[in-house]
Structure formats: C-alpha cells, structure tokens
Design an enzyme around this catalytic site. Structure first.
Site, PDB file in Angstrom:
ATOM      1  N   ARG A   1      11.395  -2.226  10.942  1.00 32.02           N
ATOM      2  CA  ARG A   1      10.317  -1.811  11.840  1.00 32.02           C
ATOM      3  C   ARG A   1      10.119  -2.821  12.970  1.00 32.02           C
ATOM      4  O   ARG A   1      10.200  -4.027  12.736  1.00 32.02           O
ATOM      5  CB  ARG A   1       9.009  -1.678  11.042  1.00 32.02           C
ATOM      6  CG  ARG A   1       8.736  -0.269  10.586  1.00 32.02           C
ATOM      7  CD  ARG A   1       7.613  -0.151   9.622  1.00 32.02           C
ATOM      8  NE  ARG A   1       6.355  -0.779  10.006  1.00 32.02           N
ATOM      9  CZ  ARG A   1       5.233  -0.674   9.308  1.00 32.02           C
ATOM     10  NH1 ARG A   1       5.222   0.039   8.204  1.00 32.02           N
ATOM     11  NH2 ARG A   1       4.142  -1.271   9.699  1.00 32.02           N
TER      12      ARG A   1
ATOM     13  N   LYS B   1       0.835  -1.213   0.000  1.00 33.52           N
ATOM     14  CA  LYS B   1       0.000   0.000   0.000  1.00 33.52           C
ATOM     15  C   LYS B   1       0.873   1.268   0.000  1.00 33.52           C
ATOM     16  O   LYS B   1       0.655   2.168  -0.796  1.00 33.52           O
ATOM     17  CB  LYS B   1      -0.913   0.020   1.245  1.00 33.52           C
ATOM     18  CG  LYS B   1      -1.833  -1.182   1.356  1.00 33.52           C
ATOM     19  CD  LYS B   1      -2.739  -1.083   2.562  1.00 33.52           C
ATOM     20  CE  LYS B   1      -2.037  -1.138   3.898  1.00 33.52           C
ATOM     21  NZ  LYS B   1      -1.368  -2.412   4.202  1.00 33.52           N
TER      22      LYS B   1
ATOM     23  N   ARG C   1      -9.543   1.236   8.455  1.00 31.37           N
ATOM     24  CA  ARG C   1      -9.137  -0.128   8.765  1.00 31.37           C
ATOM     25  C   ARG C   1     -10.215  -0.880   9.522  1.00 31.37           C
ATOM     26  O   ARG C   1     -10.023  -2.040   9.881  1.00 31.37           O
ATOM     27  CB  ARG C   1      -7.907  -0.069   9.644  1.00 31.37           C
ATOM     28  CG  ARG C   1      -6.648  -0.541   8.983  1.00 31.37           C
ATOM     29  CD  ARG C   1      -5.591  -0.436  10.045  1.00 31.37           C
ATOM     30  NE  ARG C   1      -4.415  -1.145   9.698  1.00 31.37           N
ATOM     31  CZ  ARG C   1      -3.375  -0.606   9.083  1.00 31.37           C
ATOM     32  NH1 ARG C   1      -3.418   0.629   8.676  1.00 31.37           N
ATOM     33  NH2 ARG C   1      -2.311  -1.320   8.869  1.00 31.37           N
TER      34      ARG C   1
ATOM     35  N   ARG D   1      11.890  -6.051   4.316  1.00 31.44           N
ATOM     36  CA  ARG D   1      11.529  -4.625   4.291  1.00 31.44           C
ATOM     37  C   ARG D   1      12.509  -3.795   5.106  1.00 31.44           C
ATOM     38  O   ARG D   1      12.927  -4.177   6.188  1.00 31.44           O
ATOM     39  CB  ARG D   1      10.120  -4.408   4.851  1.00 31.44           C
ATOM     40  CG  ARG D   1       9.841  -2.912   4.988  1.00 31.44           C
ATOM     41  CD  ARG D   1       8.431  -2.544   4.995  1.00 31.44           C
ATOM     42  NE  ARG D   1       7.693  -3.058   6.123  1.00 31.44           N
ATOM     43  CZ  ARG D   1       6.413  -2.810   6.303  1.00 31.44           C
ATOM     44  NH1 ARG D   1       5.760  -2.088   5.417  1.00 31.44           N
ATOM     45  NH2 ARG D   1       5.790  -3.296   7.329  1.00 31.44           N
TER      46      ARG D   1
ATOM     47  N   ARG E   1      -0.613  -9.279  12.988  1.00 35.56           N
ATOM     48  CA  ARG E   1      -1.195  -8.206  12.168  1.00 35.56           C
ATOM     49  C   ARG E   1      -2.069  -8.800  11.060  1.00 35.56           C
ATOM     50  O   ARG E   1      -3.106  -8.234  10.711  1.00 35.56           O
ATOM     51  CB  ARG E   1      -0.074  -7.340  11.562  1.00 35.56           C
ATOM     52  CG  ARG E   1       0.582  -6.452  12.617  1.00 35.56           C
ATOM     53  CD  ARG E   1       1.925  -5.950  12.159  1.00 35.56           C
ATOM     54  NE  ARG E   1       1.852  -5.060  11.012  1.00 35.56           N
ATOM     55  CZ  ARG E   1       2.873  -4.793  10.218  1.00 35.56           C
ATOM     56  NH1 ARG E   1       4.051  -5.343  10.436  1.00 35.56           N
ATOM     57  NH2 ARG E   1       2.726  -3.987   9.197  1.00 35.56           N
TER      58      ARG E   1
HETATM   59  P1  AP5 Z   1       4.802  -1.668   1.831  1.00 35.28           P
HETATM   60  O1  AP5 Z   1       4.526  -0.782   0.674  1.00 35.28           O
HETATM   61  O2  AP5 Z   1       5.564  -1.116   2.984  1.00 35.28           O
HETATM   62  O3  AP5 Z   1       3.450  -2.369   2.309  1.00 35.28           O
HETATM   63  P2  AP5 Z   1       2.249  -1.785   3.144  1.00 35.28           P
HETATM   64  O4  AP5 Z   1       1.031  -2.458   2.633  1.00 35.28           O
HETATM   65  O5  AP5 Z   1       2.276  -0.297   3.168  1.00 35.28           O
HETATM   66  O6  AP5 Z   1       2.654  -2.401   4.551  1.00 35.28           O
HETATM   67  P3  AP5 Z   1       2.553  -1.839   6.005  1.00 35.28           P
HETATM   68  O7  AP5 Z   1       3.191  -2.879   6.893  1.00 35.28           O
HETATM   69  O8  AP5 Z   1       3.103  -0.455   6.112  1.00 35.28           O
HETATM   70  O9  AP5 Z   1       1.065  -1.860   6.217  1.00 35.28           O
HETATM   71  P4  AP5 Z   1       0.357  -1.905   7.515  1.00 35.28           P
HETATM   72  O10 AP5 Z   1      -0.976  -1.674   6.999  1.00 35.28           O
HETATM   73  O11 AP5 Z   1       0.472  -3.071   8.385  1.00 35.28           O
HETATM   74  O12 AP5 Z   1       1.163  -0.817   8.372  1.00 35.28           O
HETATM   75  P5  AP5 Z   1       0.836   0.709   8.706  1.00 35.28           P
HETATM   76  O13 AP5 Z   1       2.109   1.410   8.701  1.00 35.28           O
HETATM   77  O14 AP5 Z   1      -0.300   1.219   7.915  1.00 35.28           O
HETATM   78  O15 AP5 Z   1       5.533  -2.980   1.273  1.00 35.28           O
HETATM   79  C1  AP5 Z   1       5.981  -3.999   2.155  1.00 35.28           C
HETATM   80  C2  AP5 Z   1       7.356  -4.525   1.687  1.00 35.28           C
HETATM   81  O16 AP5 Z   1       7.174  -5.191   0.428  1.00 35.28           O
HETATM   82  C3  AP5 Z   1       8.387  -3.417   1.436  1.00 35.28           C
HETATM   83  O17 AP5 Z   1       9.645  -3.924   1.746  1.00 35.28           O
HETATM   84  C4  AP5 Z   1       8.264  -3.134  -0.072  1.00 35.28           C
HETATM   85  O18 AP5 Z   1       9.465  -2.613  -0.620  1.00 35.28           O
HETATM   86  C5  AP5 Z   1       7.940  -4.530  -0.602  1.00 35.28           C
HETATM   87  N1  AP5 Z   1       7.078  -4.528  -1.786  1.00 35.28           N
HETATM   88  C6  AP5 Z   1       6.062  -3.661  -2.061  1.00 35.28           C
HETATM   89  N2  AP5 Z   1       5.471  -3.995  -3.218  1.00 35.28           N
HETATM   90  C7  AP5 Z   1       6.130  -5.116  -3.674  1.00 35.28           C
HETATM   91  C8  AP5 Z   1       5.972  -5.936  -4.827  1.00 35.28           C
HETATM   92  N3  AP5 Z   1       5.039  -5.685  -5.748  1.00 35.28           N
HETATM   93  N4  AP5 Z   1       6.806  -6.998  -4.960  1.00 35.28           N
HETATM   94  C9  AP5 Z   1       7.771  -7.268  -4.030  1.00 35.28           C
HETATM   95  N5  AP5 Z   1       7.965  -6.502  -2.916  1.00 35.28           N
HETATM   96  C10 AP5 Z   1       7.150  -5.443  -2.745  1.00 35.28           C
HETATM   97  O19 AP5 Z   1       0.320   0.518  10.211  1.00 35.28           O
HETATM   98  C11 AP5 Z   1       1.176   0.074  11.240  1.00 35.28           C
HETATM   99  C12 AP5 Z   1       0.381  -0.043  12.516  1.00 35.28           C
HETATM  100  O20 AP5 Z   1      -0.173   1.254  12.874  1.00 35.28           O
HETATM  101  C13 AP5 Z   1      -0.836  -0.968  12.455  1.00 35.28           C
HETATM  102  O21 AP5 Z   1      -0.497  -2.326  12.719  1.00 35.28           O
HETATM  103  C14 AP5 Z   1      -1.734  -0.361  13.541  1.00 35.28           C
HETATM  104  O22 AP5 Z   1      -1.291  -0.745  14.829  1.00 35.28           O
HETATM  105  C15 AP5 Z   1      -1.479   1.129  13.411  1.00 35.28           C
HETATM  106  N6  AP5 Z   1      -2.439   1.778  12.470  1.00 35.28           N
HETATM  107  C16 AP5 Z   1      -2.132   2.439  11.318  1.00 35.28           C
HETATM  108  N7  AP5 Z   1      -3.256   2.896  10.738  1.00 35.28           N
HETATM  109  C17 AP5 Z   1      -4.294   2.520  11.544  1.00 35.28           C
HETATM  110  C18 AP5 Z   1      -5.694   2.671  11.458  1.00 35.28           C
HETATM  111  N8  AP5 Z   1      -6.268   3.324  10.425  1.00 35.28           N
HETATM  112  N9  AP5 Z   1      -6.459   2.128  12.437  1.00 35.28           N
HETATM  113  C19 AP5 Z   1      -5.899   1.499  13.507  1.00 35.28           C
HETATM  114  N10 AP5 Z   1      -4.577   1.303  13.637  1.00 35.28           N
HETATM  115  C20 AP5 Z   1      -3.766   1.808  12.660  1.00 35.28           C
END
Ligand code: AP5
Length: 212
Positions: free
Chosen positions: A156, A13, A88, A123, A167
């Site tokens: 991370r 994402k 979410r 990552r 997660r």
């Molecule tokens: P990446 O682009 O980083 O993936 P992502 O989907 O953004 O993953 P996140 O872990 O950031 O998502 P998340 O939803 O768990 O975390 P968030 O920060 O929002 O890609 C992942 C890896 O794959 C990278 O190394 C990238 O280079 C690689 N990659 C990408 N595309 C690829 C491809 N096509 N092929 C191969 N490799 C690829 O949230 C973190 C925490 O914050 C949550 O767990 C929660 O506790 C809290 N939080 C955040 N938002 C909320 C909310 N709205 N409500 C409640 N809690 C929340």
C-alpha cells in the site's frame, strides 16, 4: 450484533474483522477498503480521498458519513456488522449514534507504535478484494498472489515508514479519544494485539462471549 474494531493502523483490525465475520456470519464495513476501491475505479470520491490517505491524514468526516449512509442504504446487515476503521473521530462516533446504528461492542486492539512500524514493512494487500497478508505472520499460499481472488499482491502507498509514523500520530491525536467515549458507555474491551493472528482471534471471541 454490531461490533467496532478499534486500534492503531496495522493493529490487525482488517485481519480480525475477516476472521470474526466468517466465524460469526457478520458483514464487514471497512471504510479503508471502500476508499481504496473508489481510488482503483478512479471515482471522484476516491481521488479526493487519496490526497489525504497518501499523506497519512484522515479523510474529512462528511465524506466518511456519506460512505456509511450509502453502505447502510444498500446492504442488509443481517445478523450484524463489523465496523473496521470507522468511527475514527468523536464526530463519526456521534454520527453513528444519530443514524441509529446500535453498537454492541467495541474491541480495541492494543499494540505499541514500535511493533506497528515493524509489522507494516511486511504487509501485502490485494487491491482487488481488500484481503491483507503478512510475509511472515500471515503469508498467502502462493507468494505474492491473493488466496481469495488470484490478484497480484502489492504494498500500500501509505505503508511507507514516514507515512506510517504520520498515521500513528493522527491515530493518537484524533482516534484515541474514542476509547474514552465508548469506555463511558461501558462498551469497550481492550485486547492485546501483539499475539499471533490465531491467539488474538481467540481472545476476541472470548471477549464477545463474555458480553452475551
Ligand atoms: P491489518 O489487519 O491490515 O491491520 P489494520 O489494523 O486493518 O491496518 P490498516 O493499516 O488497514 O488500518 P488503518 O486503520 O490505518 O487503514 P484503513 O485501511 O482503515 O494488519 C496489518 C499487518 O499486520 C498485515 O500485514 C497483517 O497480515 C499483519 N498482522 C495482523 N495481525 C497480526 C498479528 N496478530 N501478528 C502479526 N502480524 C499481524 O484506512 C486507510 C486510510 O483511509 C486512513 O489513513 C484514512 O486516510 C482513510 N480512512 C479510512 N477510514 C476512515 C475514517 N473512518 N475516517 C477518516 N479517514 C478514514
């Protein structure tokens, strides 16, 4: 155009939000990046959120609603916004509706849990500017250093295998129901998230063009 990027943790994402925001001149609201910045600055909202994030749980809806309100009050969305990581829960989706945030498209990146677990090990993240890399699939120009701001890249806290599994379980239980919510509204497009970063971007752009 306001677009939601939906998908399990590690689906890509953030990576795709960055590509699309440049291509389409859109701003990006990433609740994960905002929370990590608040943790780095040791602000109370961040330190409270950290207790949930480190366990792989969702931060309570009222905290997220506060973050979104604050973002909307302080940012001009210009041509539109990519919402990365929000909503979410159904409650967060309903909150966006109540706040009058018009959602034009929801792009759902589809990928298996097994592929996610494999991906997350590689990552690397910049805690200063939020940029994300992968040691093999999307490496920085200089190993271990952020292309954008020169900061050292780190792993991370919540990318430990056991936290990733938690997660994923939370995603299936609390976030997946959103797919039905937006499918009923005719806004959801599912895209295969297992192809390369470039191929996935092309598919997303095509999906958005078809919606115009
Ligand atoms: P990446 O682009 O980083 O993936 P992502 O989907 O953004 O993953 P996140 O872990 O950031 O998502 P998340 O939803 O768990 O975390 P968030 O920060 O929002 O890609 C992942 C890896 O794959 C990278 O190394 C990238 O280079 C690689 N990659 C990408 N595309 C690829 C491809 N096509 N092929 C191969 N490799 C690829 O949230 C973190 C925490 O914050 C949550 O767990 C929660 O506790 C809290 N939080 C955040 N938002 C909320 C909310 N709205 N409500 C409640 N809690 C929340």
């Amino acid at each position: 155009m306001n677009i939601i990027m939906l998908g399990p943790p590690g689906a890509g994402k953030g990576t795709q939000a960055e590509v699309l925001s440049k291509k389409m001149d859109l701003t990006t609201l990433s609740t994960g990046n905002i929370l990590r910045a608040a943790i780095a600055e040791k602000r109370p909202v961040g330190l409270n959120a950290k207790t949930y994030m480190d366990k792989g749980e969702l931060v309570p809806d009222d905290v997220i609603i506060g973050i979104v309100k604050d973002y909307l009050e302080t940012h001009d969305l210009g041509k539109g916004c990519i919402l990365d990581g929000v909503p979410r829960t159904i409650a967060q989706a309903e909150m966006l509706d109540k706040m009058g945030v018009r959602i034009d498209a929801v792009l759902s990146l589809e990928i298996s849990d097994a592929a996610i677990e494999e991906r997350m090990g590689g990552r690397r993240t910049c805690m200063k500017c939020g940029a994300t890399y992968h040691v093999k699939a999307n490496p920085p120009k200089v190993e271990g250093i952020c292309d954008k701001c020169g900061e050292k890249l780190t792993i991370r806290e919540d990318d430990k295998p056991e936290t990733v599994r938690q997660r994923l379980a939370v995603y299936h239980a609390q976030t997946e129901p959103i797919i039905g919510y937006y499918t009923e509204q005719g806004k959801l497009t599912a895209v295969d998230g297992t192809a390369s970063v470039e191929e996935t971007s092309e598919k997303l752009v095509k999906a958005l063009e078809m919606l115009k």
